[in-house]
Design a protein around this motif. Structure first.
Motif, mmCIF file in Angstrom:
data_model
loop_
_atom_site.group_PDB
_atom_site.id
_atom_site.type_symbol
_atom_site.label_atom_id
_atom_site.label_comp_id
_atom_site.label_asym_id
_atom_site.label_seq_id
_atom_site.Cartn_x
_atom_site.Cartn_y
_atom_site.Cartn_z
ATOM 1 N N VAL A 77 73.778 -35.572 55.884
ATOM 2 C CA VAL A 77 73.962 -35.148 54.491
ATOM 3 C C VAL A 77 72.794 -35.635 53.644
ATOM 4 O O VAL A 77 72.284 -34.899 52.777
ATOM 5 N N ALA A 78 72.314 -36.839 53.886
ATOM 6 C CA ALA A 78 71.178 -37.357 53.125
ATOM 7 C C ALA A 78 69.910 -36.561 53.417
ATOM 8 O O ALA A 78 69.115 -36.285 52.512
ATOM 9 N N LEU A 79 69.719 -36.170 54.673
ATOM 10 C CA LEU A 79 68.537 -35.378 55.033
ATOM 11 C C LEU A 79 68.579 -33.993 54.400
ATOM 12 O O LEU A 79 67.555 -33.444 54.003
ATOM 13 N N ILE A 80 69.768 -33.431 54.322
ATOM 14 C CA ILE A 80 69.898 -32.096 53.711
ATOM 15 C C ILE A 80 69.748 -32.196 52.195
ATOM 16 O O ILE A 80 69.132 -31.332 51.558
ATOM 17 N N ALA A 81 70.269 -33.243 51.589
ATOM 18 C CA ALA A 81 70.267 -33.358 50.135
ATOM 19 C C ALA A 81 68.944 -33.885 49.586
ATOM 20 O O ALA A 81 68.638 -33.670 48.413
ATOM 21 N N ALA A 82 68.130 -34.549 50.416
ATOM 22 C CA ALA A 82 66.899 -35.180 49.935
ATOM 23 C C ALA A 82 65.928 -34.178 49.275
ATOM 24 O O ALA A 82 65.400 -34.474 48.194
ATOM 25 N N PRO A 83 65.657 -33.016 49.875
ATOM 26 C CA PRO A 83 64.721 -32.087 49.202
ATOM 27 C C PRO A 83 65.224 -31.632 47.835
ATOM 28 O O PRO A 83 64.443 -31.502 46.881
ATOM 29 N N PHE A 84 66.546 -31.418 47.725
ATOM 30 C CA PHE A 84 67.089 -30.993 46.447
ATOM 31 C C PHE A 84 67.001 -32.106 45.404
ATOM 32 O O PHE A 84 66.760 -31.841 44.214
ATOM 33 N N VAL A 85 67.181 -33.319 45.816
ATOM 34 C CA VAL A 85 67.066 -34.456 44.899
ATOM 35 C C VAL A 85 65.622 -34.599 44.425
ATOM 36 O O VAL A 85 65.349 -34.824 43.235
ATOM 37 N N ILE A 86 64.669 -34.441 45.346
ATOM 38 C CA ILE A 86 63.253 -34.548 44.975
ATOM 39 C C ILE A 86 62.865 -33.422 44.012
ATOM 40 O O ILE A 86 62.202 -33.652 42.995
ATOM 41 N N LEU A 87 63.309 -32.208 44.329
ATOM 42 C CA LEU A 87 63.010 -31.074 43.435
ATOM 43 C C LEU A 87 63.680 -31.256 42.074
ATOM 44 O O LEU A 87 63.115 -30.882 41.041
#
Length: 91
Positions: A77-87
């Motif tokens: 879940v962290a790997l999937i959510a990381a790009p969205f958090v960065i964006l």
């Protein structure tokens, strides 16, 4: 009249004595039953302690397995959510 009253008092005293004897017999029976059951309680106590220890070990194992299964899910879940958090933080 006096004889009837004396007979009533005599019956009351006899009933009270019978009740006291009945109570004493019941207490003796209760004590005897407790003394008979005591060895079974003493034999059963270690068995119950072992069952309790096994139960706690099983619960601890199940809890550990559940936590171990949740850690990889949290990483995914962290790997999937990381790009969205960065964006989201850039915009």
């Amino acid at each position: 009249m006096c004889t009837m009253l004396m007979a009533l008092i005599g019956c009351a005293i006899a009933a009270a004595v019978a009740l006291a004897v009945f109570g004493a017999v019941m207490m003796a029976v209760k004590l005897a039953v407790q003394l008979v059951i005591l060895p079974f309680k003493l034999i059963l106590l270690p068995v119950l302690a072992i069952l309790f220890i096994v139960k706690m070990a099983i619960l601890l194992t199940v809890g550990t397995v559940l936590v171990a299964m949740l850690i990889p899910i949290a990483v995914i879940v962290a790997l999937i959510a990381a790009p969205f958090v960065i964006l989201g933080s850039l915009g």
